[in-house]
Design a protein around this motif. Sequence first.
Motif, mmCIF file in Angstrom:
data_model
loop_
_atom_site.group_PDB
_atom_site.id
_atom_site.type_symbol
_atom_site.label_atom_id
_atom_site.label_comp_id
_atom_site.label_asym_id
_atom_site.label_seq_id
_atom_site.Cartn_x
_atom_site.Cartn_y
_atom_site.Cartn_z
ATOM 1 N N UNK A 20 -38.854 21.973 1.853
ATOM 2 C CA UNK A 20 -40.251 21.832 1.491
ATOM 3 C C UNK A 20 -40.419 21.003 0.230
ATOM 4 N N UNK A 21 -41.175 19.931 0.261
ATOM 5 C CA UNK A 21 -41.760 19.317 1.450
ATOM 6 C C UNK A 21 -40.701 18.593 2.271
ATOM 7 N N UNK A 22 -41.049 18.347 3.510
ATOM 8 C CA UNK A 22 -40.173 17.506 4.328
ATOM 9 C C UNK A 22 -40.827 16.140 4.423
ATOM 10 N N UNK A 23 -40.059 15.122 4.122
ATOM 11 C CA UNK A 23 -40.597 13.765 4.105
ATOM 12 C C UNK A 23 -39.815 12.915 5.112
ATOM 13 N N UNK A 24 -40.507 12.387 6.111
ATOM 14 C CA UNK A 24 -39.854 11.568 7.135
ATOM 15 C C UNK A 24 -40.374 10.143 7.014
ATOM 16 N N UNK A 25 -39.475 9.175 6.945
ATOM 17 C CA UNK A 25 -39.994 7.808 6.931
ATOM 18 C C UNK A 25 -39.280 6.918 7.938
ATOM 19 N N UNK A 26 -39.946 5.839 8.306
ATOM 20 C CA UNK A 26 -39.379 4.892 9.267
ATOM 21 C C UNK A 26 -40.462 3.938 9.756
ATOM 22 N N UNK A 27 -40.024 2.852 10.399
ATOM 23 C CA UNK A 27 -40.960 1.805 10.838
ATOM 24 C C UNK A 27 -41.925 2.286 11.917
ATOM 25 N N UNK A 28 -42.871 1.408 12.265
ATOM 26 C CA UNK A 28 -43.891 1.785 13.256
ATOM 27 C C UNK A 28 -43.312 2.037 14.634
ATOM 28 N N UNK A 29 -43.879 3.008 15.297
ATOM 29 C CA UNK A 29 -43.554 3.272 16.700
ATOM 30 C C UNK A 29 -42.178 3.871 16.925
ATOM 31 N N UNK A 30 -41.604 4.482 15.887
ATOM 32 C CA UNK A 30 -40.254 5.021 16.051
ATOM 33 C C UNK A 30 -40.228 6.532 16.263
ATOM 34 N N UNK A 90 -33.210 -4.927 8.105
ATOM 35 C CA UNK A 90 -34.411 -4.659 7.298
ATOM 36 C C UNK A 90 -35.366 -5.845 7.344
ATOM 37 N N UNK A 91 -34.783 -7.041 7.221
ATOM 38 C CA UNK A 91 -35.634 -8.229 7.248
ATOM 39 C C UNK A 91 -36.382 -8.339 8.569
ATOM 40 N N UNK A 92 -35.680 -8.074 9.648
ATOM 41 C CA UNK A 92 -36.331 -8.171 10.956
ATOM 42 C C UNK A 92 -37.433 -7.136 11.075
ATOM 43 N N UNK A 93 -37.109 -5.959 10.592
ATOM 44 C CA UNK A 93 -38.121 -4.901 10.661
ATOM 45 C C UNK A 93 -39.383 -5.320 9.911
ATOM 46 N N UNK A 115 -39.899 -1.331 18.925
ATOM 47 C CA UNK A 115 -40.223 0.079 18.799
ATOM 48 C C UNK A 115 -40.475 0.738 20.139
ATOM 49 N N UNK A 116 -40.544 2.044 20.064
ATOM 50 C CA UNK A 116 -40.592 2.826 21.295
ATOM 51 C C UNK A 116 -41.975 2.791 21.918
ATOM 52 N N UNK A 117 -42.974 2.605 21.100
ATOM 53 C CA UNK A 117 -44.319 2.509 21.657
ATOM 54 C C UNK A 117 -44.396 1.288 22.589
ATOM 55 N N UNK A 118 -43.842 0.173 22.148
ATOM 56 C CA UNK A 118 -43.879 -1.032 22.984
ATOM 57 C C UNK A 118 -43.035 -0.861 24.240
#
Length: 472
Positions: free
Chosen positions: A167-177, A461-464, A333-336
């Motif tokens: 606590x807290x839990x912090x999750x980060x990452x690019x769009x649609x992942x 990272x650059x591609x992302x 990404x997974x959404x696409x």
Amino acid sequence: MTNEELWKAVLGQIELSISKANFITWFKNTLILNNQDGVITIGVPNGFAKEWLENKYNLYILRALKSFDENIKTIHCVIAPERASMVPSGDSLKNVDAIKPPESAGFVRKKLIEKPFFTATGSAAPAFHETNLNGRYTFENFIVAENNELARAACYAVSQNLGLAYNPLFIYGGVGLGKTHLLQSIGNEVVKSSPEKRIKYINSERFTTELVDSIKNQKIDLFKEYYQQMDLLIIDDVQFLSGREKTQNEFFHIFNALYQINKQIVISSDRPPKAIPTLEERLRSRFEGGMITDISRPSLETRMAILEAKISEKGFLIDTPAIRYIAENITQNIRELEGALNRLIAFCEFHRVPPTLENTRKVLGELVEDNRKKIALDDVFQTIMSFYGVTKEDLVKKSRKKEIVRPRQIMMYLLRTELAMPFSAIGEHLGGRDHTTSLHAYEKINQGKERKSRLKEELATLKERLYATEAS
Ligand code: ADP
Ligand code: MG
């Protein structure tokens, strides 16, 4: 044995040898229309099913039929939608709805709480408590792979141990992942196991809007009181709080109030706390005081596994080369990935053609092309400039300084891999250089990335970033 009895027995056998999803997709609403001189005529609802039953499942069907009647020699299918849909559903086909994605079962959970948080007196505020949870997102339908297993494990632990695990839990990452998917899964899991808990999922933009409204309507105290009663507060896309001082301030107080009494807070962002500009220092250090974990881009294998799972969730069957084609071409990404799959399925259903590699290329070729075209020369310049802190002038001038040469070479590499630009054009765009210079740069980076994992990460990272700027 009547035709109906025979078919029921045959289905019983086939069901044992193929996956449930396939069984339902292809054998739902089928029946024997005729049985004469060793020829069985099967009625099917559409051309799609005809194609698959005759080509893919022919042997299964024939084998099963022969086990009841040796005289049966061949089968053929005819499209008989009206007849087929009148088929009384056999036991095995009764639970068709159960395997559809939950979305189609139409449940978006809304939790009602008897006591309104807001007084009804002339206020436009909601008189009931809305969790904002979407039942579609669960741990069960989240595919775990190397890129997300830590994040998934942390989220699951939190759902089992509110306020106590991390606590807290912090999750980060690019769009649609899959950040929203995981965050929502926590909420849905808690609703299931402890329906009495108060849960709120909200993204930071909506949080800000609500806050601003409550200030305008002089209801800020109610607003705070409402949020401070949560057992689980989930704030999605917290990067949007960046630069909003007033919102950050109120959030900080809500955060502290919850945190002090061990209420769970879960946060997501597109980048780690450190990298969110103008995030107040005290909030940043609060975020960093808990558990931070990321979701990275899925590998090709993971993308294929996700596609396969989504395909079977939808009760479909698609050849591996076609799946590979999608996974190789939709990488961001997974959404696409899901979007491409839905497009393919819609096309095949509409035109009643099977999802072969050829058809997949036909449907998705344009999308794949669009994806490539979307990135322009200028985007690559911008990405390189901001990442390495160099100017456009640096890149196109003749400087041989190491701090410039490397970003320039990397830019050349990206122009080749992401824009498929000819080496001569690459050289021209970067200060009228010779095509051998850009070829050399490309090869150097290409070989280097195999040996140096740091370079490989840097390129990822650059591609992302390149594609992220494009999406926004
Ligand atoms: P983010 O919030 O990170 O932008 P989402 O959670 O909205 O991404 O995910 C985008 C889509 O991809 C959603 O439909 C989600 O269900 C799906 N998705 C992402 N990761 C996975 C996974 N590991 N397994 C199954 N579906 C996933
Ligand atoms: Mg999201």
